[in-house]
Design an enzyme around this catalytic site. Structure first.
Site, PDB file in Angstrom:
ATOM      1  N   ALA A  66      57.703  34.692  56.988  1.00 37.12           N
ATOM      2  CA  ALA A  66      58.412  34.627  55.711  1.00 37.12           C
ATOM      3  C   ALA A  66      58.772  36.032  55.231  1.00 37.12           C
ATOM      4  O   ALA A  66      59.848  36.255  54.664  1.00 37.12           O
ATOM      5  CB  ALA A  66      57.542  33.930  54.678  1.00 37.12           C
ATOM      6  N   CYS A  85      52.751  32.608  52.037  1.00 37.47           N
ATOM      7  CA  CYS A  85      51.754  31.960  52.862  1.00 37.47           C
ATOM      8  C   CYS A  85      51.599  30.519  52.394  1.00 37.47           C
ATOM      9  O   CYS A  85      51.061  30.263  51.317  1.00 37.47           O
ATOM     10  CB  CYS A  85      50.426  32.701  52.724  1.00 37.47           C
ATOM     11  SG  CYS A  85      49.264  32.163  53.961  1.00 37.47           S
ATOM     12  N   GLN A  94      55.379  30.191  65.497  1.00 35.04           N
ATOM     13  CA  GLN A  94      53.919  30.164  65.375  1.00 35.04           C
ATOM     14  C   GLN A  94      53.388  29.477  64.107  1.00 35.04           C
ATOM     15  O   GLN A  94      52.299  28.904  64.129  1.00 35.04           O
ATOM     16  CB  GLN A  94      53.359  31.590  65.485  1.00 35.04           C
ATOM     17  CG  GLN A  94      53.735  32.278  66.792  1.00 35.04           C
ATOM     18  CD  GLN A  94      53.572  33.802  66.746  1.00 35.04           C
ATOM     19  OE1 GLN A  94      52.575  34.324  66.294  1.00 35.04           O
ATOM     20  NE2 GLN A  94      54.583  34.516  67.220  1.00 35.04           N
ATOM     21  N   CYS A 109      49.569  36.121  59.314  1.00 33.94           N
ATOM     22  CA  CYS A 109      49.318  35.009  58.400  1.00 33.94           C
ATOM     23  C   CYS A 109      47.861  34.964  57.932  1.00 33.94           C
ATOM     24  O   CYS A 109      47.037  34.230  58.481  1.00 33.94           O
ATOM     25  CB  CYS A 109      49.706  33.670  58.996  1.00 33.94           C
ATOM     26  SG  CYS A 109      49.781  32.422  57.705  1.00 33.94           S
ATOM     27  N   VAL A 153      58.730  46.723  77.370  1.00 38.17           N
ATOM     28  CA  VAL A 153      58.883  48.158  77.179  1.00 38.17           C
ATOM     29  C   VAL A 153      57.506  48.784  77.397  1.00 38.17           C
ATOM     30  O   VAL A 153      56.519  48.321  76.835  1.00 38.17           O
ATOM     31  CB  VAL A 153      59.407  48.472  75.769  1.00 38.17           C
ATOM     32  CG1 VAL A 153      59.304  49.957  75.452  1.00 38.17           C
ATOM     33  CG2 VAL A 153      60.852  47.999  75.632  1.00 38.17           C
ATOM     34  N   THR A 159      53.787  38.088  57.972  1.00 38.09           N
ATOM     35  CA  THR A 159      54.225  36.696  58.117  1.00 38.09           C
ATOM     36  C   THR A 159      55.696  36.616  58.532  1.00 38.09           C
ATOM     37  O   THR A 159      56.443  37.577  58.374  1.00 38.09           O
ATOM     38  CB  THR A 159      54.110  35.913  56.786  1.00 38.09           C
ATOM     39  OG1 THR A 159      55.010  36.508  55.826  1.00 38.09           O
ATOM     40  CG2 THR A 159      52.707  35.921  56.222  1.00 38.09           C
TER      41      THR A 159
HETATM   42  C1  LIG Z   1      48.388  30.306  63.746  1.00 38.58           C
HETATM   43  C2  LIG Z   1      49.487  31.056  63.038  1.00 38.58           C
HETATM   44  C3  LIG Z   1      49.956  30.582  61.827  1.00 38.58           C
HETATM   45  C4  LIG Z   1      50.963  31.252  61.152  1.00 38.58           C
HETATM   46  N1  LIG Z   1      51.426  30.728  59.979  1.00 38.58           N
HETATM   47  C5  LIG Z   1      52.466  31.317  59.354  1.00 38.58           C
HETATM   48  C6  LIG Z   1      53.028  30.718  58.202  1.00 38.58           C
HETATM   49  O1  LIG Z   1      52.598  29.650  57.770  1.00 38.58           O
HETATM   50  N2  LIG Z   1      54.069  31.332  57.602  1.00 38.58           N
HETATM   51  C7  LIG Z   1      54.575  32.502  58.086  1.00 38.58           C
HETATM   52  O2  LIG Z   1      55.532  33.002  57.523  1.00 38.58           O
HETATM   53  N3  LIG Z   1      54.049  33.109  59.165  1.00 38.58           N
HETATM   54  C8  LIG Z   1      53.022  32.534  59.828  1.00 38.58           C
HETATM   55  N4  LIG Z   1      52.516  33.106  60.963  1.00 38.58           N
HETATM   56  C9  LIG Z   1      52.913  34.488  61.309  1.00 38.58           C
HETATM   57  C10 LIG Z   1      54.246  34.621  62.025  1.00 38.58           C
HETATM   58  O3  LIG Z   1      54.317  33.747  63.117  1.00 38.58           O
HETATM   59  C11 LIG Z   1      54.410  36.065  62.479  1.00 38.58           C
HETATM   60  O4  LIG Z   1      54.192  36.917  61.389  1.00 38.58           O
HETATM   61  C12 LIG Z   1      55.799  36.337  63.041  1.00 38.58           C
HETATM   62  O5  LIG Z   1      56.063  35.521  64.142  1.00 38.58           O
HETATM   63  C13 LIG Z   1      55.914  37.805  63.455  1.00 38.58           C
HETATM   64  O6  LIG Z   1      57.158  38.054  64.037  1.00 38.58           O
HETATM   65  P1  LIG Z   1      57.386  39.323  64.965  1.00 38.58           P
HETATM   66  O7  LIG Z   1      58.791  39.238  65.443  1.00 38.58           O
HETATM   67  O8  LIG Z   1      56.917  40.543  64.287  1.00 38.58           O
HETATM   68  O9  LIG Z   1      56.396  39.054  66.192  1.00 38.58           O
HETATM   69  P2  LIG Z   1      56.440  37.851  67.213  1.00 38.58           P
HETATM   70  O10 LIG Z   1      57.199  36.703  66.680  1.00 38.58           O
HETATM   71  O11 LIG Z   1      55.047  37.635  67.640  1.00 38.58           O
HETATM   72  O12 LIG Z   1      57.296  38.434  68.431  1.00 38.58           O
HETATM   73  C14 LIG Z   1      56.976  39.602  69.133  1.00 38.58           C
HETATM   74  C15 LIG Z   1      57.808  39.625  70.412  1.00 38.58           C
HETATM   75  O13 LIG Z   1      57.678  40.913  71.018  1.00 38.58           O
HETATM   76  C16 LIG Z   1      57.542  40.756  72.399  1.00 38.58           C
HETATM   77  N5  LIG Z   1      56.845  41.907  72.975  1.00 38.58           N
HETATM   78  C17 LIG Z   1      55.534  42.205  72.918  1.00 38.58           C
HETATM   79  N6  LIG Z   1      55.283  43.328  73.592  1.00 38.58           N
HETATM   80  C18 LIG Z   1      56.466  43.775  74.063  1.00 38.58           C
HETATM   81  C19 LIG Z   1      56.866  44.903  74.847  1.00 38.58           C
HETATM   82  N7  LIG Z   1      55.983  45.780  75.288  1.00 38.58           N
HETATM   83  N8  LIG Z   1      58.168  45.041  75.159  1.00 38.58           N
HETATM   84  C20 LIG Z   1      59.078  44.138  74.724  1.00 38.58           C
HETATM   85  N9  LIG Z   1      58.761  43.058  73.980  1.00 38.58           N
HETATM   86  C21 LIG Z   1      57.476  42.882  73.669  1.00 38.58           C
HETATM   87  C22 LIG Z   1      56.756  39.453  72.554  1.00 38.58           C
HETATM   88  O14 LIG Z   1      56.961  38.887  73.833  1.00 38.58           O
HETATM   89  C23 LIG Z   1      57.337  38.596  71.426  1.00 38.58           C
HETATM   90  O15 LIG Z   1      58.415  37.801  71.874  1.00 38.58           O
HETATM   91  C24 LIG Z   1      51.513  32.446  61.690  1.00 38.58           C
HETATM   92  C25 LIG Z   1      51.050  32.911  62.930  1.00 38.58           C
HETATM   93  C26 LIG Z   1      50.073  32.228  63.608  1.00 38.58           C
HETATM   94  C27 LIG Z   1      49.608  32.735  64.945  1.00 38.58           C
END
Ligand SMILES: Cc1cc2nc3c(=O)[nH]c(=O)nc-3n(C[C@H](O)[C@H](O)[C@H](O)COP(=O)(O)OP(=O)(O)OC[C@H]3O[C@@H](n4cnc5c(N)ncnc54)[C@H](O)[C@@H]3O)c2cc1C
Lengths: 186, 398
Positions: free
Chosen positions: B310, B342, B47, B165, B82, B308
């Site tokens: 990161a 960030c 993302q 983010c 889930v 994030t």
């Molecule tokens: C526009 C934008 C810009 C960004 N810029 C940055 C940046 O510059 N630097 C940075 O470090 N971060 C950035 N981020 C943030 C970063 O992408 C997220 O913080 C990170 O991806 C979070 O990881 P996560 O694994 O917690 O969630 P995600 O990567 O969102 O993954 C969650 C997963 O859980 C799954 N899921 C959801 N519900 C269920 C369920 N009920 N059962 C099973 N699985 C489920 C989803 O399908 C998904 O695959 C940005 C985000 C966006 C949208």
């Protein structure tokens, strides 16, 4: 003792200088290729050094050892100086291991990149983009010229002459002419 | 795949889920074929690239990979959502009714975007100048809206909820400003930033730098103003003051919306949640505060730091180490210090690389002052970080 030169002793600029040297870069590549074997060697020597360290701290054993097998030992140059180097090396081991494990992860990272076609394409595109930035002024200027059909008058030329970029260019041409004429005189 | 019982169940195969899974099977052979990721998504997105996609500086296809290609060897994948977590029974239930038992549970399900939280937004997104980088489906439309902007009001919003983010709502604004200058429409337009919070950035050092950027770019900023409605027919946006509740209506020619975000419903409804709905974990060990065999990581957790990818890079090794220690009945020694980062893109080729911890103290990794806009840091974000993500972080080596 050459072995004792520490990573920390080197200033950052030394490091940067060394890293830009092609010879160093080549050795780094070789080092990365050899890493798994180096790691084995380090682990082996770590065990060996532990053993030697334990022995060397144990005066009694050492005395006996030297007494009994002095001749054999001297064949391995186990004199005071080499023992001292060993101690230094032992102190540095945690650092060496840290560096080795970082290098090991880096190696795996490098391997992953090389095996990943999507990433290789991404790198290639990135390089091409850097050579031709998105907003290349030359490209933009060319496009604008093609669209522009206004007349350029003597007044427009005079206005241009005041532009800092044009002034800079003219000064450069002036300096160039001076240098040429000086060379010509000689 | 018919297995009903796993040593480790990981909910979510996003940034957090894949990183932890890779680390666990790399660190412990015993966890191979004993670990499962449950995630319904076929695609996994990087993302952070979406800021650049919305700004026309990267392609969306470079931000996506198939989930299948990222599930580490030795880890199973159940492609379902889930629906319920029952930590008292060490069990999760999927939406097709399957029950999976675990010894250890890692919650990495990300957050849920509440598009309905702003009246009129869902229907108007992706057309007539209404865009959002937070939508996988519509992120490319942001670039179209910026490219086609001919002047007038360009509005950018930041909601009142925690978001992923925290810098992303303003990064796209700086790129838009840069583009408007290059396309010659900047002097015919007003760039307006409506922020529901009280300051441009939480860390003073970077806030100072950003305020200078805002002055230089002549952006009109207002705080404590929350977007509550989009009126697409009139092209108007309605804002509400966070304290006085007074409303204000602004005309827009384009509007980039950062929608409100919240914890996923199935977490909110479980006993894993804290009062606000997020997974309730110890902020240092990442272990759940009440269920010791449960860990929480990433966006779905209640860690008091910016959400994030990161941050997850530093959280994943902590979850890995502490989970393995717990398995060996040892004390949990690994500690997370709240590190987050960030990359604040301030234009094409300019970036302030903010990195900080729980104490909002800068924690900079590069041997330069990162509070200054730099081209080198822009290149790090655009060229280096995606490589590190796909090949280092998701493989459990970085
Ligand atoms: C526009 C934008 C810009 C960004 N810029 C940055 C940046 O510059 N630097 C940075 O470090 N971060 C950035 N981020 C943030 C970063 O992408 C997220 O913080 C990170 O991806 C979070 O990881 P996560 O694994 O917690 O969630 P995600 O990567 O969102 O993954 C969650 C997963 O859980 C799954 N899921 C959801 N519900 C269920 C369920 N009920 N059962 C099973 N699985 C489920 C989803 O399908 C998904 O695959 C940005 C985000 C966006 C949208």
């Amino acid at each position: 003792m050459a072995v004792t030169k520490s990573f920390k002793d080197e200033s950052r600029s030394d490091w940067e200088l060394q890293l830009s040297d092609p010879e160093i870069q080549e050795s780094l590549t070789i080092l990365l290729q050899k890493l798994p074997r180096i790691k084995e060697a380090v682990l082996f020597s770590e065990r060996a050094i532990d053993f030697v360290a334990a022995v060397s701290q144990d005066e009694e054993t050492l005395q006996k050892f030297i007494g009994n097998a002095g001749k054999e030992l001297s064949a391995y140059h186990l004199n005071e100086e080499s023992l001292r180097s060993l101690t230094t090396l032992i102190k540095k081991l945690p650092n060496i291991i840290k560096v080795v494990s970082v290098l090991e992860d880096l190696l795996e990272f490098g391997k992953n990149v090389l095996q990943d076609d999507d990433s290789l394409d991404y790198i290639k595109e990135g390089m091409e983009e850097m050579a031709t930035p998105i907003f290349s002024p030359l490209k933009e200027a060319k496009e604008r010229t093609e669209q522009d059909n206004q007349q350029v008058s003597i007044f427009t030329l005079l206005k241009w002459l005041k532009e800092p970029q044009v002034q800079k260019g003219l000064k450069y041409v002036h300096a160039l002419l001076e240098v040429y004429s000086e060379k010509h005189k000689k | 795949m018919d297995q009903k019982e796993y040593k480790v169940v990981i909910v979510g195969g996003g940034t957090a889920g894949i990183s932890v899974a890779s680390r666990l099977v790399r660190a412990s052979k015993a966890l191979k074929d004993q670990t499962v990721i449950i995630d319904p998504a076929k695609k996994h997105y990087y993302q952070p690239l979406w800021t650049l996609v919305g700004g026309g500086a990267a392609k969306k296809e470079d931000s996506v990979r198939s989930m299948e290609s990222l599930i580490p060897k030795g880890v199973d994948w159940i492609q379902n959502a889930v629906a319920e977590v029952r930590p008292e029974e060490n069990r999760v239930v999927t939406d097709d009714g399957r029950q999976i038992k675990y010894d250890y549970l890692v919650m990495g399900a990300g957050l849920q975007i509440n598009w309905k939280g702003i009246k009129g937004l869902e229907e108007s997104l992706g057309k007539n100048g209404v865009c959002s980088n937070y939508s996988a489906e519509h992120v490319e439309y942001t670039w179209e809206a910026i490219r086609k902007f001919k002047g007038g009001n360009a509005i950018f919003t930041h909601p009142s909820t925690p978001i992923k983010c925290g810098g992303a709502p303003q990064k796209i604004m700086y790129l838009a400003d840069d583009y408007f200058r290059k396309s010659g429409v900047r002097d015919k337009s007003e760039i307006i930033f409506r922020h529901a919070g009280g300051a441009i950035f939480a860390v003073e050092k970077y806030a100072n730098a950003l305020n200078k950027v805002i002055d230089r770019k002549n952006i009109k900023v207002n705080y404590l103003k929350n977007l509550v409605e989009i009126l697409p027919d009139q092209k108007e946006a309605v804002f509400e003051h966070m304290e006085t509740k007074e409303t204000e209506v602004l005309k827009y020619d384009m509007i980039h919306v950062t929608p409100p975000m919240e914890s996923p419903d199935f977490i909110k409804n479980s006993s894993l949640a804290d009062k606000s709905g997020w997974v309730d974990v110890d902020q240092y060990t990442l272990q759940h505060k009440r269920y010791s065999n449960v860990f929480g990581i990433g966006d779905c957790s209640n860690l008091p730091t910016s959400k994030t990818g990161a941050a997850i890079r530093k959280q994943a090794p902590v979850v890995e180490k502490n989970l393995l220690m717990l398995m060996q009945e040892k004390e949990l020694e690994a500690k997370y210090n709240g590190y987050t980062s960030c990359p604040l893109v301030t234009g094409y080729n300019r970036l302030i690389m903010a990195e900080f911890d729980y104490n909002l103290e800068p924690q900079e990794s590069f041997p330069v002052d990162q509070g200054i806009e730099r081209r080198s840091m822009y290149l790090v974000k655009k060229e280096l970080l995606p490589l590190i993500y796909w090949n280092g972080m998701l493989k459990g080596v970085m």
